[in-house]
Design a protein around this motif. Structure first.
Motif, mmCIF file in Angstrom:
data_model
loop_
_atom_site.group_PDB
_atom_site.id
_atom_site.type_symbol
_atom_site.label_atom_id
_atom_site.label_comp_id
_atom_site.label_asym_id
_atom_site.label_seq_id
_atom_site.Cartn_x
_atom_site.Cartn_y
_atom_site.Cartn_z
ATOM 1 N N VAL A 1 -2.747 3.881 2.141
ATOM 2 C CA VAL A 1 -1.619 3.816 1.218
ATOM 3 C C VAL A 1 -1.965 2.955 0.006
ATOM 4 N N ARG A 2 -2.571 1.831 0.236
ATOM 5 C CA ARG A 2 -2.910 0.951 -0.884
ATOM 6 C C ARG A 2 -3.917 1.599 -1.822
ATOM 7 N N ASN A 3 -4.862 2.322 -1.282
ATOM 8 C CA ASN A 3 -5.803 3.044 -2.143
ATOM 9 C C ASN A 3 -5.082 4.108 -2.957
ATOM 10 N N PHE A 4 -4.108 4.761 -2.337
ATOM 11 C CA PHE A 4 -3.339 5.797 -3.032
ATOM 12 C C PHE A 4 -2.568 5.199 -4.213
ATOM 13 N N ALA A 5 -2.163 3.933 -4.101
ATOM 14 C CA ALA A 5 -1.417 3.284 -5.183
ATOM 15 C C ALA A 5 -2.232 3.182 -6.471
ATOM 16 N N LEU A 6 -3.542 3.242 -6.360
ATOM 17 C CA LEU A 6 -4.402 3.119 -7.533
ATOM 18 C C LEU A 6 -4.749 4.466 -8.161
#
Length: 914
Positions: free
Chosen positions: A797-802
Motif C-alpha cells: 500500500v505504501r509503495n502504491f501511494a508513490l
C-alpha cells in the motif's frame, strides 16, 4: 483557506494545509533596512499601483510564457528594484518613467529559496511613476503550488494556488498581503479549453493555430495571494443567481466549475450558496464585494479550499455530490463553503497586514462558518464543533513547543506553520469566548464597524481589538485580556474551590497553564480570563455569572446560588478557551447531575476528565465512567465525546489481552445497543444526527475495537462491495458494487473487508483507484487501504501511494494509516515498519511532496508512535535534514514532544484488570 485537517472524510492530523514559503531570518515587521537581501518584507520605497498579467498556457505542456506590466511609484531614486520572483526565466525587463524614458534592466534571482529578485539599471530611475515590463517563461508546477498542472481522467488542467507566497512562482510581483492593487488578467489557451479568473470575461477572441484569448475585467484591489485563474476542459454549470438586495443593487451571477463530465455533481453545492451569501451580508451589514462568484472543484488540490476573490477553489470531494453521497460529505460541503464565503469579508475585503495576523483571516472564517451553519443548518450542531475543535487545539496548545496565535514570522516555514489548529480552532474559540463576554449583539456591531472601516485596506490585531473595545465601551482591561490569548501560547487551567463566606457561596479560583504528565514546561502563566460559571439557583433553575480574572488567584461571588450547590460547571456553556481541574469526587458529582448540563457543557466535562487523565490525576476507570454516563446522550457529539480517550486506552494503555477485552466489552455495553437500534442502513425520515452517530459507532466498535458483532456485519457488507473483483474469473477492471453498502459506512466496511480478505482485496482496491474518479468512493478506498494491518500488505500500500494513481493531494492520507478516533495511533510494530519504509523512501516522498509541504514530514514519519526510542530516532534522522524541509523544525519539535508525552502517560496509566 480551509484546512483539510477538519475533514470528517479523512480525519488525519497530518493532512493539513500545504506548507508555503515564508520569511526567513528578518523580523516579521521590519521593513528593508537597506542592507542585504530583503527576504521578508520588501522595501517600502516601491509602491505597486496596478498589474497587467498576460499568460499563454497549455495545461498539457510543461511550461508557460508570460508578459507582465507593473505600475509602481518610486518614493526615492534608485538604480535597482527589489521584488519577488522564483524559478522565472526572465528574458527581458524594461522600466519606463513618467517622462517616457525607457531603460533596460538586468533581472537576477538573488535568493531562489525565498523567491527574491533584483532588477539592476545602469543609472538611477527617478522618483515618481515607473512602469516595469517583463517577458519571461516558467514551469507549470506539479506540486500543487503556484500555477500548476494536473492530469485527471485523461485530460490536462492548470490552475493556481498562491497562498501564502506562491504568486512569485508565476509572475514577477510584490508578493505580500499588505500590498493590494487591481489586477488585469489575460489568458491565451488552446481552443478546446476554457479559462476562468477572479473577474468576468470582458472579451474573448480567436487566435492563430486554434488558440483563444480571454481578457478579464479588472479586479478590485487585491493582494497577490488572492489572485486566481484556471485553464482546462472544464464543465461550467450555471447556478441560481444571488438576487439583488439592500446591500447590492445588482444580482451576483453564480457558477460551478468542475473537471470534464463532473459538472452535474456541483448542483447541490450551488443550491446552498445564495442563502449563505445573504446570511453573511446580513451579519456584516455589507454586500458581497465582488462582481461574480465561481466555485471550482479542483481535480487535485493541496489545501481544503482557497478563498480566491470571485473564484473559490476546493478539493473536489468538498463540492461534488450525488444522491448517494455520505451524509458526512454533505455536511463537509456546507461547512467548508461557508468558511470560504466568510473569507470574502474577513480576508478579502479586509486583509491582514502581515502573516503574523493570519488568524484575522482563518479564525474569523472558522468562527463565521460555525455561526452561519448554526443559522441555516441547526441540525448540524455547528456550535458544538467550536467546542470540539477548541479541545483538539488544546491538545496541541499543551505542548511547550506550541506556537502562539499571533506568532512572529522569523524563519522559513513560519507562514506554513501558522495554518494549524492554533490559528483556526483556538482562534475561533477565543473569538467565541470574547463574543460571549461582550454579548453577541455588541460583538456584531463591532465586526460591522471593523469591516466598513477597513474595507479594501489592511488591518492588524490591534485594529480589531480597538474597534471591539470602542464599540463595547469596554474598560481598559479588555484589550490586554484579548491580547493575552493572542500573544502567548498555552491553555489556561482553572482550579476552583467552593466556600461559604458570610453565609454566601463563593468560588476561590486559581489559574495556571495546563500541562500534561511528562511535560517539562512551567505552569506559572496567566491570562485575562473571562471566566463564566453556572450553578443551581433553586427550584430547578440555574444562573451564570462571569468575571474577568486577570490575577493568578481570585474570589468569585455566586449571586443567587443555593446555600450548598450540588454542582458547579466551571465553564458555562463551554464558551471559554480553558480547561478546569477535576478529581474523582467532582467528576462523579457532575456526571450524576449531567442532566442539569447542556450539550456543550457535557462535552467540556468529557474533555476535563481526559485532561485530568493526561495529568494522571484520574485513571482509566474515570474515562470508562464518563463513557457510561454520556453514551446515551441524544446528540452525537455528546454521546461520542469519550471515544477519543477510550481509543487511546485501546492503543496504548491496554497492553494485555484482559485489558483490551475489558475496554472492548465496556465500549460494546455502552454503544452497541445504540448501533443496533440505528441499524446499518439509512432509514426514511431519520434524524440528521443519525447518520453521523451510526458512522462513528460503526467505525469505533467495528474498525478500532474489532467488536465481533460489528466487525462481522461490516465485513459482510464490504465483501459484497468487493465481490465483482474477488471472483477468480473477474476482470481486473471490474467495477466494484459500491451500492451494496450504506454510503455512510463504505469506508468502515471496506476497511474490515480488506483486512480480512488480504491481498485480493488490496489489489481490487488499487485497481479501482486506477480509474475511479468519484471523490467519495476514492476517499473510502484510500481510508481502507491506509488501515491495512498485515505487514507485507502495508508495504504494498505504501509503495502504491508513490504512484501516479494516487493524487499528490491524496498521498499523505494513504501513508498516514490514521485511525480517526486514535489520532493516527500506531502499534509499536506498525510504527517501526512505517519508520523503516519512510526512511528508505525519504527522497521519493520528499520529491513528490514538494518544497511547500515538506515541513509536515516528521509528523508523517512518526506521528502516532509512543516510545522514547521513536522520538530519539526521529530527531536523529531529521535534524541534519532540516535545512532541506521548509517549516520542519517546529513540526519535528512538536512531534517528538508529543511522542515523549505519550510514552510517559502510557507508562503511568497502563491498565491492569483482575
Amino acid at each position: 483557506m480551509k484546512q483539510a485537517i477538519g475533514s470528517r472524510l479523512l480525519s488525519v492530523a497530518v493532512l493539513a494545509m500545504a506548507i508555503f514559503v515564508s520569511m526567513p531570518a528578518a523580523s516579521a515587521s521590519a521593513a528593508y533596512s537597506g542592507q542585504g537581501v530583503p527576504t521578508g518584507k520588501l522595501p517600502d520605497w516601491v509602491v505597486p499601483q496596478r498589474y497587467d498579467v498576460a499568460l499563454r498556457a497549455d495545461p498539457a505542456e510543461q511550461a508557460f510564457t508570460g508578459e507582465v506590466t507593473i505600475d509602481v511609484v518610486l518614493k526615492e531614486a534608485h538604480d535597482f528594484v527589489w521584488l519577488n520572483g522564483q524559478n522565472l526565466d526572465v528574458t527581458r525587463v524594461q522600466a519606463t518613467d513618467d517622462a517616457g524614458h525607457t531603460r533596460t534592466g538586468r533581472y537576477h534571482e538573488v535568493d531562489t529559496e525565498a523567491g527574491v529578485a533584483r532588477i539592476d539599471f545602469d543609472r538611477p530611475l527617478p522618483a515618481g511613476t515607473v512602469r516595469l515590463h517583463f517577458i519571461y517563461s516558467a514551469p507549470l508546477n506539479t506540486d500543487l503550488q503556484g500555477f500548476y498542472r494536473v492530469d485527471h481522467q485523461g485530460a490536462a488542467y492548470a490552475m493556481t494556488q498562491f497562498e501564502a507566497v506562491s504568486a512569485r512562482r508565476t509572475f514577477p510581483s510584490f508578493d505580500q498581503p499588505d500590498i493590494k492593487t487591481p489586477f488585469v488578467l489575460h489568458l491565451t489557451v488552446p481552443g478546446t479549453d476554457r479559462a476562468l479568473a477572479n473577474t468576468p470575461v470582458a472579451r474573448q477572441t480567436a487566435q492563430p493555430n486554434g488558440w483563444q484569448r480571454f481578457d478579464f475585467k479588472p479586479t478590485r484591489p487585491l493582494p497577490t495571494y488572492l489572485v486566481a485563474f484556471a485553464v482546462g476542459p472544464w464543465d461550467v454549470v450555471t447556478g441560481p443567481t444571488v438576487a439583488a438586495n439592500r446591500w447590492r443593487d445588482r444580482a451576483t451571477p453564480l457558477r460551478g466549475i468542475a473537471a470534464r463530465h463532473r459538472g452535474a455533481e456541483l448542483k447541490p453545492a450551488l443550491a446552498q450558496t445564495p442563502a449563505m451569501v445573504t446570511a453573511l451580508e446580513q451579519y456584516f451589514d455589507y454586500g458581497y464585494p465582488f462582481e461574480k462568484l465561481d466555485v471550482l472543484a479542483a481535480p487535485d488540490f493541496a489545501a481544503g479550499a482557497m478563498e480566491n476573490a470571485g473564484l473559490i477553489t476546493f478539493r473536489d470531494w468538498y463540492m461534488l455530490r450525488t444522491p448517494d453521497s455520505p451524509a458526512a460529505s454533505r455536511r463537509d460541503s456546507f461547512e467548508v463553503e461557508a468558511h470560504e464565503l466568510a473569507h470574502q469579508w474577513v480576508g478579502n475585503t479586509v486583509t491582514m497586514a502581515w502573516w503574523n495576523d493570519l488568524w484575522l483571516n482563518e479564525a474569523f472564517a472558522t468562527w463565521m462558518q460555525q455561526k452561519i451553519t448554526d443559522q441555516l443548518k441547526p441540525a448540524y450542531h455547528a456550535g458544538l464543533d467550536r467546542i470540539t475543535g477548541a479541545e483538539r487545539a488544546m491538545n496541541d496548545d499543551s505542548l511547550t513547543t506550541a506556537r502562539r496565535i499571533r506568532q512572529p514570522i522569523e524563519t522559513i516555514g513560519d507562514i506554513g506553520n501558522a495554518f494549524d489548529s492554533i490559528t483556526y480552532a483556538k482562534g475561533a474559540a477565543v473569538l467565541g469566548m470574547f463574543e460571549t463576554f461582550l454579548g453577541p449583539d455588541v460583538f456584531r456591531q463591532g465586526m460591522q464597524r471593523y469591516i466598513h472601516q477597513y474595507a479594501f485596506r489592511n488591518a492588524t490585531a490591534e485594529d480589531l481589538v480597538a474597534t471591539l473595545a470602542e464599540t463595547a465601551e469596554a474598560d481598559d482591561a479588555f484589550g490586554p485580556a484579548f491580547m493575552s490569548f493572542l500573544n502567548q501560547s498555552g491553555v489556561p487551567y482553572v482550579r476552583t474551590t467552593l466556600r461559604h463566606v458570610d453565609g454566601h457561596a463563593v468560588l476561590d479560583v486559581r489559574q495556571q497553564r495546563y500541562l500534561p504528565l511528562g511535560s517539562d514546561g512551567a505552569t506559572d502563566r496567566r491570562w485575562g480570563l473571562p471566566l463564566c460559571v453556572r450553578y443551581p439557583s433553586g427550584a430547578g433553575t440555574s444562573r451564570t455569572h462571569c468575571q474577568l480574572v486577570t490575577a493568578s488567584t481570585a474570589r468569585m461571588a455566586l449571586p443567587g446560588a443555593v446555600d450548598t450547590p450540588a454542582w458547579i460547571m466551571p465553564n458555562a456553556n463551554a464558551a471559554g478557551y480553558y480547561r478546569f481541574a477535576l478529581d474523582r469526587h467532582s467528576l462523579d458529582g457532575l456526571l450524576a447531575h449531567r442532566n442539569d448540563l447542556n450539550d456543550g457543557e457535557k462535552i467540556a466535562l468529557a474533555d476535563a476528565a481526559l485532561a485530568s487523565f493526561r495529568q494522571a490525576t484520574l485513571g482509566p476507570d474515570a474515562l470508562l465512567a464518563t463513557m457510561q454516563a454520556l453514551a446515551g446522550a441524544k446528540t452525537t457529539a455528546v454521546a461520542t465525546a469519550p471515544i477519543h480517550g477510550l481509543a487511546w486506552l485501546w492503543h496504548y494503555a491496554a497492553d494485555s489481552d484482559p485489558a483490551r477485552a475489558h475496554v472492548q466489552q465496556a465500549a460494546a455495553a455502552a454503544y452497541l445497543p445504540r448501533l443496533k437500534a440505528l441499524g446499518y442502513a439509512r432509514r426514511r425520515n431519520e434524524s440528521a444526527d443519525a447518520p453521523a452517530l451510526r458512522r462513528t459507532l460503526a467505525e469505533f466498535l467495528g474498525v478500532t475495537l474489532n467488536v465481533p458483532a460489528v466487525a462481522d456485519a461490516l465485513a459482510e457488507r464490504g465483501r459484497a462491495v468487493l465481490a465483482p473483483a474477488l471472483d477468480e474469473d473477474a476482470d481486473t477492471d471490474a467495477t466494484l458494487a459500491y451500492d451494496a453498502v450504506n454510503p455512510d459506512l463504505l469506508a468502515a466496511a471496506l476497511s474490515v473487508a480488506a483486512r480480512r480478505n488480504g491481498r485480493p482485496a488490496v489489489e481490487a482496491l488499487e485497481n479501482a483507484l486506477r480509474h475511479n474518479g468519484d471523490a467519495d468512493q476514492r476517499n473510502a478506498m484510500i481510508t481502507a487501504l491506509a488501515r491495512i494491518e498485515d505487514p507485507e500488505l502495508r508495504e504494498t500500500v505504501r509503495n502504491f501511494a508513490l504512484t501516479p494513481h494516487i493524487k499528490t493531494g491524496e498521498m499523505v492520507a494513504l501513508l498516514s494509516g490514521g485511525d480517526r478516533h486514535g489520532a493516527t495511533a500506531r502499534s509499536a510494530d506498525e510504527a517501526a515498519s512505517m519508520w523503516h519504509w519512510f526512511t528508505t523512501h525519504f527522497d521519493a516522498i520528499k520529491a513528490r511532496t514538494g518544497p511547500f509541504s515538506g515541513g509536515d514530514l516528521p509528523g508523517l514519519a512518526a506521528g502516532g508512535a509512543c516510545t522514547v526510542e521513536a522520538a530519539d530516532r526521529l530527531e536523529a534522522f531529521f535534524t541534519p535534514r532540516l535545512d532541506q524541509l521548509r517549516g520542519a523544525r517546529r513540526n519535528l519539535a512538536q512531534t517528538a514532544e508529543s511522542i515523549r508525552l505519550c510514552a510517559a502517560l502510557a507508562a503511568r496509566q497502563r491498565m491492569s484488570v483482575d
